[in-house]
Design a protein around this motif. Structure first.
Motif, PDB file in Angstrom:
ATOM      1  N   PRO A 148      29.454  51.123  33.985  1.00  0.00           N
ATOM      2  CA  PRO A 148      30.851  50.797  33.654  1.00  0.00           C
ATOM      3  C   PRO A 148      31.116  50.849  32.156  1.00  0.00           C
ATOM      4  O   PRO A 148      30.203  50.831  31.332  1.00  0.00           O
ATOM      5  N   THR A 149      32.395  50.899  31.832  1.00  0.00           N
ATOM      6  CA  THR A 149      32.865  50.855  30.453  1.00  0.00           C
ATOM      7  C   THR A 149      33.463  49.483  30.183  1.00  0.00           C
ATOM      8  O   THR A 149      34.376  49.054  30.893  1.00  0.00           O
ATOM      9  N   CYS A 150      32.945  48.810  29.149  1.00  0.00           N
ATOM     10  CA  CYS A 150      33.435  47.476  28.790  1.00  0.00           C
ATOM     11  C   CYS A 150      34.203  47.547  27.473  1.00  0.00           C
ATOM     12  O   CYS A 150      33.788  48.263  26.549  1.00  0.00           O
ATOM     13  N   LEU A 151      35.294  46.814  27.382  1.00  0.00           N
ATOM     14  CA  LEU A 151      36.091  46.774  26.153  1.00  0.00           C
ATOM     15  C   LEU A 151      36.886  45.483  26.087  1.00  0.00           C
ATOM     16  O   LEU A 151      37.083  44.799  27.104  1.00  0.00           O
ATOM     17  N   VAL A 152      37.345  45.167  24.862  1.00  0.00           N
ATOM     18  CA  VAL A 152      38.208  44.008  24.637  1.00  0.00           C
ATOM     19  C   VAL A 152      39.617  44.512  24.416  1.00  0.00           C
ATOM     20  O   VAL A 152      39.862  45.337  23.529  1.00  0.00           O
ATOM     21  N   ASP A 153      40.543  44.047  25.234  1.00  0.00           N
ATOM     22  CA  ASP A 153      41.928  44.489  25.150  1.00  0.00           C
ATOM     23  C   ASP A 153      42.742  43.433  24.385  1.00  0.00           C
ATOM     24  O   ASP A 153      42.777  42.256  24.766  1.00  0.00           O
ATOM     25  N   GLY A 154      43.399  43.872  23.311  1.00  0.00           N
ATOM     26  CA  GLY A 154      44.247  42.961  22.559  1.00  0.00           C
ATOM     27  C   GLY A 154      43.510  42.288  21.423  1.00  0.00           C
ATOM     28  O   GLY A 154      42.421  42.686  20.998  1.00  0.00           O
ATOM     29  N   VAL A 163      41.285  39.329  26.467  1.00  0.00           N
ATOM     30  CA  VAL A 163      41.107  39.970  27.766  1.00  0.00           C
ATOM     31  C   VAL A 163      39.959  40.968  27.668  1.00  0.00           C
ATOM     32  O   VAL A 163      39.988  41.891  26.849  1.00  0.00           O
ATOM     33  N   LEU A 164      38.952  40.809  28.522  1.00  0.00           N
ATOM     34  CA  LEU A 164      37.818  41.723  28.614  1.00  0.00           C
ATOM     35  C   LEU A 164      37.978  42.571  29.870  1.00  0.00           C
ATOM     36  O   LEU A 164      38.309  42.030  30.947  1.00  0.00           O
ATOM     37  N   LYS A 165      37.747  43.894  29.736  1.00  0.00           N
ATOM     38  CA  LYS A 165      37.937  44.808  30.856  1.00  0.00           C
ATOM     39  C   LYS A 165      36.639  45.539  31.166  1.00  0.00           C
ATOM     40  O   LYS A 165      35.841  45.828  30.274  1.00  0.00           O
ATOM     41  N   CYS A 166      36.473  45.837  32.466  1.00  0.00           N
ATOM     42  CA  CYS A 166      35.284  46.541  32.949  1.00  0.00           C
ATOM     43  C   CYS A 166      35.736  47.542  34.007  1.00  0.00           C
ATOM     44  O   CYS A 166      36.476  47.193  34.938  1.00  0.00           O
ATOM     45  N   LEU A 167      35.303  48.814  33.850  1.00  0.00           N
ATOM     46  CA  LEU A 167      35.753  49.858  34.773  1.00  0.00           C
ATOM     47  C   LEU A 167      34.568  50.747  35.142  1.00  0.00           C
ATOM     48  O   LEU A 167      33.832  51.214  34.272  1.00  0.00           O
ATOM     49  N   ALA A 193      38.548  35.291  36.075  1.00  0.00           N
ATOM     50  CA  ALA A 193      37.976  36.601  36.400  1.00  0.00           C
ATOM     51  C   ALA A 193      38.672  37.191  37.622  1.00  0.00           C
ATOM     52  O   ALA A 193      38.985  36.480  38.581  1.00  0.00           O
ATOM     53  N   ASP A 194      38.886  38.501  37.575  1.00  0.00           N
ATOM     54  CA  ASP A 194      39.451  39.244  38.710  1.00  0.00           C
ATOM     55  C   ASP A 194      38.354  40.191  39.207  1.00  0.00           C
ATOM     56  O   ASP A 194      38.037  41.189  38.558  1.00  0.00           O
ATOM     57  N   VAL A 195      37.762  39.891  40.370  1.00  0.00           N
ATOM     58  CA  VAL A 195      36.601  40.632  40.861  1.00  0.00           C
ATOM     59  C   VAL A 195      36.967  42.045  41.304  1.00  0.00           C
ATOM     60  O   VAL A 195      36.108  42.933  41.314  1.00  0.00           O
ATOM     61  N   SER A 196      38.200  42.268  41.675  1.00  0.00           N
ATOM     62  CA  SER A 196      38.589  43.601  42.130  1.00  0.00           C
ATOM     63  C   SER A 196      39.090  44.483  40.990  1.00  0.00           C
ATOM     64  O   SER A 196      38.856  45.699  40.986  1.00  0.00           O
ATOM     65  N   ALA A 197      39.779  43.887  40.002  1.00  0.00           N
ATOM     66  CA  ALA A 197      40.292  44.664  38.866  1.00  0.00           C
ATOM     67  C   ALA A 197      39.275  44.776  37.737  1.00  0.00           C
ATOM     68  O   ALA A 197      39.394  45.658  36.879  1.00  0.00           O
ATOM     69  N   GLY A 198      38.279  43.881  37.704  1.00  0.00           N
ATOM     70  CA  GLY A 198      37.258  43.944  36.672  1.00  0.00           C
ATOM     71  C   GLY A 198      37.674  43.359  35.339  1.00  0.00           C
ATOM     72  O   GLY A 198      37.093  43.722  34.314  1.00  0.00           O
ATOM     73  N   THR A 199      38.641  42.442  35.326  1.00  0.00           N
ATOM     74  CA  THR A 199      39.107  41.842  34.070  1.00  0.00           C
ATOM     75  C   THR A 199      38.641  40.393  33.974  1.00  0.00           C
ATOM     76  O   THR A 199      38.444  39.709  34.992  1.00  0.00           O
ATOM     77  N   LEU A 200      38.463  39.951  32.718  1.00  0.00           N
ATOM     78  CA  LEU A 200      38.133  38.559  32.437  1.00  0.00           C
ATOM     79  C   LEU A 200      39.065  38.100  31.324  1.00  0.00           C
ATOM     80  O   LEU A 200      39.006  38.596  30.204  1.00  0.00           O
ATOM     81  N   LYS A 201      39.922  37.131  31.634  1.00  0.00           N
ATOM     82  CA  LYS A 201      40.905  36.637  30.680  1.00  0.00           C
ATOM     83  C   LYS A 201      40.475  35.268  30.187  1.00  0.00           C
ATOM     84  O   LYS A 201      40.341  34.320  30.970  1.00  0.00           O
ATOM     85  N   VAL A 202      40.251  35.159  28.883  1.00  0.00           N
ATOM     86  CA  VAL A 202      39.883  33.891  28.257  1.00  0.00           C
ATOM     87  C   VAL A 202      41.140  33.336  27.585  1.00  0.00           C
ATOM     88  O   VAL A 202      41.595  33.855  26.558  1.00  0.00           O
TER      89      VAL A 202
END
Length: 371
Positions: A148-154, A163-167, A193-202
Motif C-alpha cells: 500500500p501507499t501511505c501518506l498524510v493528508d492536510g 488524516v493518514l491515508k492507506c491505499l 479508523a475506517d477499515v474499508s476506506a483505509g483512513t485514520l483521522k487523529v
C-alpha cells in the motif's frame, strides 16, 4: 415356488452389479482453500480399487471453461502407465501428478505459479472397468493486496485534525488496520479508523500523537504493510520552515543574477577592447627614379626643401630659376662625376629673411638609399 425361483436370478444380478459399481471409489476430501496469484495448490483425488476391477486404469483431469456452453478442457491424463501432459497453452509446465505412480490410488495433481485465469471448476475422473467415478472441485484464485501507499493528508499542526491515508490494490474485499509503532502499539484515544476506506483521522492532534504509524492491508489470500511518520508541530515552526525556504530561494536567485551580470560585463569589456584596437597601416617606400650623385641630390633637395618652406609670395621670384634647373637636369645625360655644382645658389641669410625654415636632410648612399 416356480415364480419365486424365476425372480431370484434378476435380484442376484442386481446385487452383483451393485458390488461392481461400488468397488471403485473416490475418497471424499475438502475443496482447496482460496489461493493467491503466484502460489501453488494441490487438488486432491484419492481412490480405492477392488479385485473385481480388472480393466485398464485411466485418470483424466479436466477444467470447465468460463463459458458454460463450451466443452471441458483436458489438462492432464494418465493412461496405459503413461502420463500425457496438457495441451492448454497457458498451463504448460505448471500441472503435474503429485504421485510418481498414480495407479497406487493417488490421482492428485499440483498446479504451480497460479494465475487468475486458473480459477474455475476442475473434475477428477477415474476409470477402471467396469467402474468409473468423477469428483468435481472448485478452485478460487485471488490477488493479494499490493504494497500500500501511505501518506498524510492536510496539515500537521497542533490543535488541528491530521488524516493518514492507506491505499492498496488487490482482490476485494480489502480491509485496513492501523497501529502505532512503539511499546503499546495503541492508537491515540482521539483517533478514528475506517477499515474499508483505509483512513485514520487523529482529531485535535497534539505533540504526543507524533510517531510512526503502520497500515496493514489484508484480504482472504494475503496482506501487505506500509509505514508513515506523523510529525505534529506548532504553526510558528511551520512559519519558520516556510521563511527559511523562501530565503533559500531568494539567495539562489541572487547568485544566479550575479553570475549573469559578471558574464555580460566581461562580454561588454571584450567588445569595447576590440573596437578600440588600432589598425596598423604600412606604406612601402617607393624606389628612386634615377641615379644621381650625392652632391646633386643634396643640392637639389636642399633647394626644394628651402623653396617648399617659403611662402607663396616668395615663390614667384625663384620660379624661373627652378624651372630652368629642372629642364637642365632632364636634358643633361646622367653623369658619373662625383660632384655637381648648381649654377645658382641662395645664401643662408637671404633664405632666413625670406622666411625659410632650416631642415636637416638625412645622408644618402650613392645608390639613393637613406643611410
Amino acid at each position: 415356488m416356480a415364480g419365486i425361483r424365476s425372480a431370484a436370478p434378476p435380484i442376484l444380478l442386481v446385487y452383483l452389479l451393485a458390488g461392481w459399481t461400488k468397488s471403485l471409489e473416490i475418497l471424499p476430501s475438502p475443496d482447496p482453500e482460496e489461493k493467491a496469484v503466484g502460489d501453488s495448490v494441490m487438488l486432491r483425488c484419492q481412490f480405492t480399487l477392488d479385485g473385481r476391477d480388472i480393466g485398464p486404469l485411466d485418470i483424466e483431469w479436466s477444467r470447465t471453461p468460463p463459458d458454460p456452453t463450451a466443452s471441458q478442457i483436458i489438462i492432464i491424463d494418465y493412461s496405459g502407465d503413461r502420463v500425457y501432459e496438457t495441451s492448454v497453452e497457458d498451463m504448460k509446465g505448471r500441472v503435474h501428478f503429485s504421485s510418481v505412480d498414480p495407479k497406487n490410488g493417488d490421482a492428485s495433481i499440483n498446479i504451480t505459479r497460479l494465475r487468475s485465469t486458473d480459477a474455475g471448476m476442475y473434475h477428477c475422473k477415474v476409470k477402471k472397468s467396469p467402474g468409473s467415478r468423477t469428483r468435481p472441485m472448485k478452485l478460487d484464485v485471488s490477488m493479494k493486496p499490493s504494497p500500500p501507499t501511505c501518506l498524510v493528508d492536510g496539515t500537521q499542526e497542533i490543535g488541528k485534525d491530521a488524516v493518514l491515508k492507506c491505499l492498496s490494490v488487490g482482490t476485494p474485499p480489502i480491509t485496513y488496520f492501523w497501529t502505532k509503532e512503539g511499546s503499546s502499539h495503541m492508537l491515540p484515544s482521539t483517533a478514528i479508523a475506517d477499515v474499508s476506506a483505509g483512513t485514520l483521522k487523529v482529531r485535535n492532534a497534539s505533540m504526543d500523537n507524533s510517531g510512526v504509524y503502520k497500515c496493514t492491508a489484508k484480504n482472504r489470500v494475503g496482506s501487505s504493510e506500509c509505514f508513515i511518520r506523523l510529525a505534529v508541530s506548532s504553526s510558528s515552526n511551520n512559519g519558520g520552515k516556510i521563511a527559511g525556504a523562501i530565503i533559500g530561494v531568494l539567495l539562489a536567485l541572487l547568485l544566479i543574477a550575479v553570475i549573469i551580470w559578471f558574464i555580460l560585463r566581461r562580454k561588454k569589456k571584450k567588445t569595447t577592447y576590440e573596437k578600440e584596437e588600432p589598425f596598423e597601416i604600412r606604406e612601402d617606400v617607393p624606389a628612386p627614379k634615377s641615379r644621381v650623385s650625392t652632391a646633386r641630390s643634396y643640392t637639389v633637395d636642399s633647394q626644394r626643401s628651402s623653396l617648399g618652406s617659403m611662402s607663396p609670395s616668395n615663390m614667384e621670384a625663384y620660379k624661373t630659376h627652378y624651372d630652368r634647373l629642372a629642364i637642365d637636369e632632364n636634358e643633361r645625360p646622367p653623369a658619373h662625376s662625383p660632384t655637381l655644382t648648381p649654377s645658382f645658389k641662395v645664401a643662408a641669410p637671404s633664405l632666413s629673411r625670406m622666411g625659410a625654415v632650416p631642415v636637416m636632410i638625412p645622408a644618402q648612399h650613392r645608390d639613393g638609399s637613406i643611410v
